[in-house]
Design a protein around this motif. Structure first.
Motif, PDB file in Angstrom:
ATOM      1  N   GLN A  74       0.778  -1.218  -0.132  1.00 26.57           N
ATOM      2  CA  GLN A  74       0.193   0.084  -0.034  1.00 26.57           C
ATOM      3  C   GLN A  74       0.954   1.129   0.009  1.00 26.57           C
ATOM      4  O   GLN A  74       1.680   1.430   0.868  1.00 26.57           O
ATOM      5  CB  GLN A  74      -1.007  -0.185   1.181  1.00 26.57           C
ATOM      6  CG  GLN A  74      -1.725   1.180   1.433  1.00 26.57           C
ATOM      7  CD  GLN A  74      -2.825   1.358   0.339  1.00 26.57           C
ATOM      8  OE1 GLN A  74      -3.315   0.301  -0.240  1.00 26.57           O
ATOM      9  NE2 GLN A  74      -2.977   2.538   0.119  1.00 26.57           N
ATOM     10  N   ILE A  75       1.043   2.157  -1.159  1.00 20.71           N
ATOM     11  CA  ILE A  75       1.581   3.103  -1.194  1.00 20.71           C
ATOM     12  C   ILE A  75       0.834   4.486  -0.998  1.00 20.71           C
ATOM     13  O   ILE A  75      -0.129   4.671  -1.879  1.00 20.71           O
ATOM     14  CB  ILE A  75       2.241   3.185  -2.516  1.00 20.71           C
ATOM     15  CG1 ILE A  75       3.290   1.986  -2.740  1.00 20.71           C
ATOM     16  CG2 ILE A  75       3.309   4.711  -2.507  1.00 20.71           C
ATOM     17  CD1 ILE A  75       3.874   1.919  -3.943  1.00 20.71           C
ATOM     18  N   ASP A  76       1.070   5.247  -0.068  1.00 19.48           N
ATOM     19  CA  ASP A  76       0.400   6.715   0.247  1.00 19.48           C
ATOM     20  C   ASP A  76       1.041   7.651   0.100  1.00 19.48           C
ATOM     21  O   ASP A  76       2.228   7.800   0.358  1.00 19.48           O
ATOM     22  CB  ASP A  76      -0.240   6.607   1.638  1.00 19.48           C
ATOM     23  CG  ASP A  76      -1.121   5.483   2.000  1.00 19.48           C
ATOM     24  OD1 ASP A  76      -2.349   5.150   1.159  1.00 19.48           O
ATOM     25  OD2 ASP A  76      -1.061   4.627   2.937  1.00 19.48           O
ATOM     26  N   PHE A  77       0.658   8.632  -0.820  1.00 20.75           N
ATOM     27  CA  PHE A  77       1.304  10.122  -0.870  1.00 20.75           C
ATOM     28  C   PHE A  77       0.579  10.931  -0.288  1.00 20.75           C
ATOM     29  O   PHE A  77      -0.687  11.291  -0.330  1.00 20.75           O
ATOM     30  CB  PHE A  77       1.458  10.112  -2.636  1.00 20.75           C
ATOM     31  CG  PHE A  77       1.983   9.433  -3.317  1.00 20.75           C
ATOM     32  CD1 PHE A  77       3.310   9.598  -3.968  1.00 20.75           C
ATOM     33  CD2 PHE A  77       1.330   8.053  -3.737  1.00 20.75           C
ATOM     34  CE1 PHE A  77       3.739   8.739  -4.555  1.00 20.75           C
ATOM     35  CE2 PHE A  77       1.866   7.042  -4.620  1.00 20.75           C
ATOM     36  CZ  PHE A  77       3.139   7.525  -5.195  1.00 20.75           C
ATOM     37  N   GLN A  78       1.207  11.936   0.658  1.00 25.46           N
ATOM     38  CA  GLN A  78       0.856  12.826   1.301  1.00 25.46           C
ATOM     39  C   GLN A  78       1.739  13.979   0.967  1.00 25.46           C
ATOM     40  O   GLN A  78       2.811  13.882   1.669  1.00 25.46           O
ATOM     41  CB  GLN A  78       0.954  12.515   2.700  1.00 25.46           C
ATOM     42  CG  GLN A  78      -0.072  11.461   3.357  1.00 25.46           C
ATOM     43  CD  GLN A  78      -1.359  11.780   3.165  1.00 25.46           C
ATOM     44  OE1 GLN A  78      -1.924  13.060   3.269  1.00 25.46           O
ATOM     45  NE2 GLN A  78      -2.477  10.828   2.862  1.00 25.46           N
ATOM     46  N   ASN A  79       1.355  14.914  -0.035  1.00 28.24           N
ATOM     47  CA  ASN A  79       2.279  15.883  -0.481  1.00 28.24           C
ATOM     48  C   ASN A  79       3.513  15.303  -1.028  1.00 28.24           C
ATOM     49  O   ASN A  79       3.454  14.446  -2.092  1.00 28.24           O
ATOM     50  CB  ASN A  79       2.509  17.045   0.628  1.00 28.24           C
ATOM     51  CG  ASN A  79       1.294  17.686   1.160  1.00 28.24           C
ATOM     52  OD1 ASN A  79       0.301  17.814   0.358  1.00 28.24           O
ATOM     53  ND2 ASN A  79       1.121  17.854   2.438  1.00 28.24           N
ATOM     54  N   GLY A 122       7.831  -3.680   8.134  1.00 28.35           N
ATOM     55  CA  GLY A 122       6.680  -3.782   7.059  1.00 28.35           C
ATOM     56  C   GLY A 122       6.305  -2.356   6.701  1.00 28.35           C
ATOM     57  O   GLY A 122       5.530  -2.094   5.641  1.00 28.35           O
ATOM     58  N   ARG A 123       7.160  -1.271   7.477  1.00 22.14           N
ATOM     59  CA  ARG A 123       6.577   0.001   6.902  1.00 22.14           C
ATOM     60  C   ARG A 123       7.928   1.015   6.643  1.00 22.14           C
ATOM     61  O   ARG A 123       8.801   0.679   7.305  1.00 22.14           O
ATOM     62  CB  ARG A 123       5.971   0.575   8.204  1.00 22.14           C
ATOM     63  CG  ARG A 123       5.317   1.975   8.021  1.00 22.14           C
ATOM     64  CD  ARG A 123       4.150   2.293   9.010  1.00 22.14           C
ATOM     65  NE  ARG A 123       4.031   3.730   9.057  1.00 22.14           N
ATOM     66  CZ  ARG A 123       2.922   4.218   8.121  1.00 22.14           C
ATOM     67  NH1 ARG A 123       2.393   3.384   7.340  1.00 22.14           N
ATOM     68  NH2 ARG A 123       2.620   5.187   8.226  1.00 22.14           N
ATOM     69  N   PHE A 124       7.698   1.580   5.568  1.00 26.91           N
ATOM     70  CA  PHE A 124       8.621   2.430   4.869  1.00 26.91           C
ATOM     71  C   PHE A 124       8.341   3.783   4.669  1.00 26.91           C
ATOM     72  O   PHE A 124       7.238   3.959   4.344  1.00 26.91           O
ATOM     73  CB  PHE A 124       9.332   1.695   3.639  1.00 26.91           C
ATOM     74  CG  PHE A 124       9.703   0.342   3.923  1.00 26.91           C
ATOM     75  CD1 PHE A 124      11.101  -0.197   4.072  1.00 26.91           C
ATOM     76  CD2 PHE A 124       8.825  -0.915   3.883  1.00 26.91           C
ATOM     77  CE1 PHE A 124      11.378  -1.308   4.364  1.00 26.91           C
ATOM     78  CE2 PHE A 124       9.281  -1.952   4.092  1.00 26.91           C
ATOM     79  CZ  PHE A 124      10.580  -2.456   4.268  1.00 26.91           C
ATOM     80  N   ALA A 125       9.454   4.712   4.628  1.00 29.40           N
ATOM     81  CA  ALA A 125       9.003   6.129   4.561  1.00 29.40           C
ATOM     82  C   ALA A 125      10.052   6.622   3.253  1.00 29.40           C
ATOM     83  O   ALA A 125      11.251   6.287   3.403  1.00 29.40           O
ATOM     84  CB  ALA A 125       9.034   6.987   5.695  1.00 29.40           C
ATOM     85  N   GLY A 126       9.645   7.729   2.454  1.00 28.03           N
ATOM     86  CA  GLY A 126      10.546   8.131   1.579  1.00 28.03           C
ATOM     87  C   GLY A 126       9.793   9.700   1.343  1.00 28.03           C
ATOM     88  O   GLY A 126       8.903  10.063   1.685  1.00 28.03           O
ATOM     89  N   LEU A 155      -1.359  10.132 -10.604  1.00 30.71           N
ATOM     90  CA  LEU A 155      -0.900  10.905  -9.286  1.00 30.71           C
ATOM     91  C   LEU A 155      -1.001  12.069  -9.465  1.00 30.71           C
ATOM     92  O   LEU A 155      -1.165  12.827 -10.457  1.00 30.71           O
ATOM     93  CB  LEU A 155       0.565  10.494  -8.986  1.00 30.71           C
ATOM     94  CG  LEU A 155       1.147   9.304  -8.715  1.00 30.71           C
ATOM     95  CD1 LEU A 155       2.785   8.961  -8.719  1.00 30.71           C
ATOM     96  CD2 LEU A 155       0.587   8.471  -7.426  1.00 30.71           C
ATOM     97  N   PRO A 156      -1.328  12.883  -8.269  1.00 29.87           N
ATOM     98  CA  PRO A 156      -1.310  12.346  -6.961  1.00 29.87           C
ATOM     99  C   PRO A 156      -2.732  11.466  -6.947  1.00 29.87           C
ATOM    100  O   PRO A 156      -3.844  11.923  -7.413  1.00 29.87           O
ATOM    101  CB  PRO A 156      -1.449  13.491  -6.112  1.00 29.87           C
ATOM    102  CG  PRO A 156      -2.083  14.725  -7.204  1.00 29.87           C
ATOM    103  CD  PRO A 156      -1.674  14.216  -8.464  1.00 29.87           C
ATOM    104  N   SER A 157      -2.701  10.685  -5.656  1.00 30.19           N
ATOM    105  CA  SER A 157      -3.711   9.737  -5.617  1.00 30.19           C
ATOM    106  C   SER A 157      -4.346   9.861  -4.146  1.00 30.19           C
ATOM    107  O   SER A 157      -3.566  10.090  -3.092  1.00 30.19           O
ATOM    108  CB  SER A 157      -3.321   8.261  -5.756  1.00 30.19           C
ATOM    109  OG  SER A 157      -4.439   7.491  -5.548  1.00 30.19           O
ATOM    110  N   GLU A 158      -5.527  10.198  -4.117  1.00 30.26           N
ATOM    111  CA  GLU A 158      -6.149  10.359  -2.777  1.00 30.26           C
ATOM    112  C   GLU A 158      -6.102   9.476  -1.866  1.00 30.26           C
ATOM    113  O   GLU A 158      -5.898   9.485  -0.687  1.00 30.26           O
ATOM    114  CB  GLU A 158      -7.612  11.221  -2.763  1.00 30.26           C
ATOM    115  CG  GLU A 158      -7.706  12.319  -3.650  1.00 30.26           C
ATOM    116  CD  GLU A 158      -7.173  13.392  -2.743  1.00 30.26           C
ATOM    117  OE1 GLU A 158      -7.348  13.488  -1.748  1.00 30.26           O
ATOM    118  OE2 GLU A 158      -6.448  14.310  -3.486  1.00 30.26           O
ATOM    119  N   SER A 159      -6.450   8.087  -2.378  1.00 34.67           N
ATOM    120  CA  SER A 159      -6.633   6.950  -1.577  1.00 34.67           C
ATOM    121  C   SER A 159      -5.373   6.020  -1.508  1.00 34.67           C
ATOM    122  O   SER A 159      -5.238   4.993  -0.882  1.00 34.67           O
ATOM    123  CB  SER A 159      -7.718   5.932  -2.093  1.00 34.67           C
ATOM    124  OG  SER A 159      -7.515   5.551  -3.534  1.00 34.67           O
TER     125      SER A 159
END
Length: 171
Positions: A74-79, A122-126, A155-159
């Motif tokens: 699951q990839i989440d984009f926040q700004n 299991g959790r990564f940040a970039g 992109l950007p993707s809200e979900s």
């Protein structure tokens, strides 16, 4: 009685120009085409087809390895902050880092690479260096490049993006 009419010089003869225009136009067209061909790089053509074939086989093997591991992300984009939650059939994935390649469909100079550091099992940040929008192909890989999850998204993707090995993106 003969009257001699003066003959116009060669450059005022209409048939001369009519006959000269077609070969002249073809010479100009060929010069332009050759100039464009020499000065333009065609990146779609490769010289080493066997190397390309081996690369395709390696890509298929990486996709199969991800399917064998039952990978789901699951990839989440926040700004500009991006997080990845990665799991396998055995639970949360344990890698020191992950690499996400974002490929623009038409402009290779817009391609991006994001490296993720593990912040929890299991959790990564970039972080992205600039905003992105539009259609993108992506490729999520592990540090040893032995598996990959790939797909296409807007992109950007809200979900966010949900990826399962062997399936396309949803989101």
């Amino acid at each position: 009685m003969t009257t001699e009419t003066p003959v116009a010089p060669w450059y005022r003869q209409p048939w001369f120009w009519f006959l000269l225009i077609f070969p002249g136009a073809s010479i100009i067209y060929c010069a332009v085409a050759i100039t464009i061909a020499i000065n333009t790089e065609n990146s779609m053509v490769t010289d080493d087809w066997s190397k390309e074939g081996r690369g395709i086989n390696m890509s298929i093997a990486r996709d199969q390895k991800a399917a064998d591991l039952g990978m789901e992300a699951q990839i989440d984009f926040q700004n500009r902050n991006v997080t990845v939650n990665l799991s396998t059939v055995e639970g949360p994935a344990d890698f020191p880092y992950l690499i996400l390649n974002l490929f623009h469909p038409t402009l290779s100079d817009k391609d991006r690479t994001v490296q993720f550091q593990q912040i929890a099992p299991g959790r990564f940040a970039g972080k992205l260096h600039s905003d992105i929008d539009g259609r993108w192909y992506y490729d999520l890989r592990g540090p040893a490049n032995e598996w990959r999850l790939k797909g296409e998204t807007w992109l950007p993707s809200e979900s966010g993006i949900t990826i399962k090995a062997g399936e396309s993106a949803q989101g």
